[in-house]
Design a protein around this motif. Structure first.
Motif, mmCIF file in Angstrom:
data_model
loop_
_atom_site.group_PDB
_atom_site.id
_atom_site.type_symbol
_atom_site.label_atom_id
_atom_site.label_comp_id
_atom_site.label_asym_id
_atom_site.label_seq_id
_atom_site.Cartn_x
_atom_site.Cartn_y
_atom_site.Cartn_z
ATOM 1 N N GLY A 36 43.700 86.053 -14.751
ATOM 2 C CA GLY A 36 42.569 86.971 -14.723
ATOM 3 C C GLY A 36 42.281 87.595 -16.083
ATOM 4 O O GLY A 36 43.024 87.400 -17.057
ATOM 5 N N ILE A 37 41.227 88.383 -16.147
ATOM 6 C CA ILE A 37 40.810 89.023 -17.401
ATOM 7 C C ILE A 37 41.895 89.981 -17.895
ATOM 8 O O ILE A 37 42.481 90.740 -17.117
ATOM 9 N N GLY A 38 42.180 89.901 -19.175
ATOM 10 C CA GLY A 38 43.175 90.782 -19.784
ATOM 11 C C GLY A 38 44.606 90.352 -19.561
ATOM 12 O O GLY A 38 45.522 90.952 -20.118
ATOM 13 N N HIS A 39 44.825 89.326 -18.731
ATOM 14 C CA HIS A 39 46.170 88.864 -18.459
ATOM 15 C C HIS A 39 46.491 87.670 -19.351
ATOM 16 O O HIS A 39 45.761 87.343 -20.280
ATOM 17 N N HIS A 40 47.594 86.997 -19.062
ATOM 18 C CA HIS A 40 47.966 85.781 -19.783
ATOM 19 C C HIS A 40 48.675 84.847 -18.809
ATOM 20 O O HIS A 40 48.934 85.204 -17.659
ATOM 21 N N ARG A 41 48.974 83.640 -19.274
ATOM 22 C CA ARG A 41 49.499 82.617 -18.359
ATOM 23 C C ARG A 41 50.828 83.016 -17.737
ATOM 24 O O ARG A 41 51.188 82.545 -16.661
ATOM 25 N N GLN A 42 51.569 83.919 -18.385
ATOM 26 C CA GLN A 42 52.864 84.348 -17.841
ATOM 27 C C GLN A 42 52.713 85.118 -16.533
ATOM 28 O O GLN A 42 53.710 85.357 -15.840
ATOM 29 N N ALA A 43 51.486 85.487 -16.167
ATOM 30 C CA ALA A 43 51.268 86.113 -14.859
ATOM 31 C C ALA A 43 51.743 85.199 -13.732
ATOM 32 O O ALA A 43 52.117 85.676 -12.655
ATOM 33 N N TRP A 44 51.738 83.894 -13.977
ATOM 34 C CA TRP A 44 52.141 82.915 -12.968
ATOM 35 C C TRP A 44 53.641 82.611 -12.982
ATOM 36 O O TRP A 44 54.110 81.844 -12.117
ATOM 37 N N ASP A 45 54.384 83.177 -13.910
ATOM 38 C CA ASP A 45 55.807 82.841 -14.035
ATOM 39 C C ASP A 45 56.591 82.981 -12.726
ATOM 40 O O ASP A 45 57.486 82.174 -12.460
ATOM 41 N N PRO A 46 56.315 83.990 -11.884
ATOM 42 C CA PRO A 46 57.111 84.107 -10.652
ATOM 43 C C PRO A 46 57.017 82.904 -9.716
ATOM 44 O O PRO A 46 57.893 82.728 -8.865
#
Length: 276
Positions: A36-46
């Protein structure tokens, strides 16, 4: 491991190079993860390790976010341009019609890729674009406030706050229903990502006129919404179902706007079921 790829995209001023940062892991049918906006790909790490047992997972830093630089002059950070860049990225990485999965802005892009038949399935978590005018103004106001706070907080204070569950709640409760589960390192990294996102302002400005109003026929579509999403309320999922009547609408109990952290097992199952 992260990598970068550079490829040319058309602009009104002729072809321009775009560089995108991504990570690629696992085996199986390709699965593209968009944040999403302001986030990065590591948001999906879990959820990446779970998904990688059955899919080749490609998590992407969208242009102007994470480690990906902003788009070159001649390209705005609007939905059409960003979707075109993601499509060109798939060609550069030789991904033939991957499964597309996105959260918030990434969910909207995944749906647009599906509408254009560039992907074989779409799974969208709290996708943008199904809001009313007042809901959009509220969400944009919250996002601007989050960005302002992230840019003003000194790094030592962010690090100190991240060490306690209360501090992580203060920093991330807008997007996570269970912020205490996020690691201190991840909270620091995503606060810095929000503060440093070069594409944030242009993307938010371009999003002011965005509504997703088309059906996505001919491919599997899953729309999933957290019951505790305080940024984009779950009633927007009902609107999405009306617009995309064949979509599978999934309720995520106890999850917030970014559910990957709140319930990784549930989110991974929704993605795997939606990408078969």
């Amino acid at each position: 491991m992260s990598a970068t790829v550079t490829f040319d995209v058309p602009t009104p001023r002729g072809p321009r190079p775009v560089t995108v940062s991504y990570a690629r892991v696992g085996r199986g049918e390709p699965l593209l993860l968009l944040h999403g906006i302001g986030h990065h790909r590591q948001a999906w790490d879990p959820v990446v390790d779970i998904l990688a047992t059955e899919r080749e997972v490609i998590s992407v830093d969208l242009p102007g976010f994470g480690a990906s630089p902003a788009l070159p002059d001649g390209l705005g950070h609007d939905l059409a341009a960003t979707t075109g860049v993601v499509g060109a990225l798939c060609e550069a990485l030789e991904l033939e019609r991957p499964h597309a999965v996105g959260n918030s802005l990434g969910g909207l892009i995944a749906l647009e890729l599906g509408r254009e038949k560039r992907v074989r399935s779409v799974t969208a978590f709290s996708p943008a674009g199904f809001w009313s005018a007042s809901e959009r103004r509220y969400a944009f106001g919250v996002l601007l406030t989050m960005r302002h706070i992230a840019r003003r907080l000194p790094l030592p204070l962010v690090e100190r706050l991240s060490r306690t569950a209360a501090g992580r709640t203060a920093l991330t409760s807008t997007v996570y229903a269970r912020p205490g589960r996020r690691s201190p390192e991840a909270v620091v990294a995503e606060t810095l990502a929000l503060a440093g996102a070069t594409g944030f302002d242009d993307t938010l400005r371009a999003g002011g006129s965005v509504r997703f109003t088309d059906d996505v026929p001919g491919l599997p579509v899953t729309i999933a919404w957290g019951t505790r999403d305080v940024l984009l309320p779950r009633r927007q999922g009902v609107r999405a179902k009306r617009i995309i009547p064949r979509a599978r609408l999934v309720r995520l109990p106890g999850c917030g706007h970014c559910p990957m952290n709140d319930d990784p097992a549930l989110v991974a199952r929704v993605i795997l079921d939606g990408s078969r």
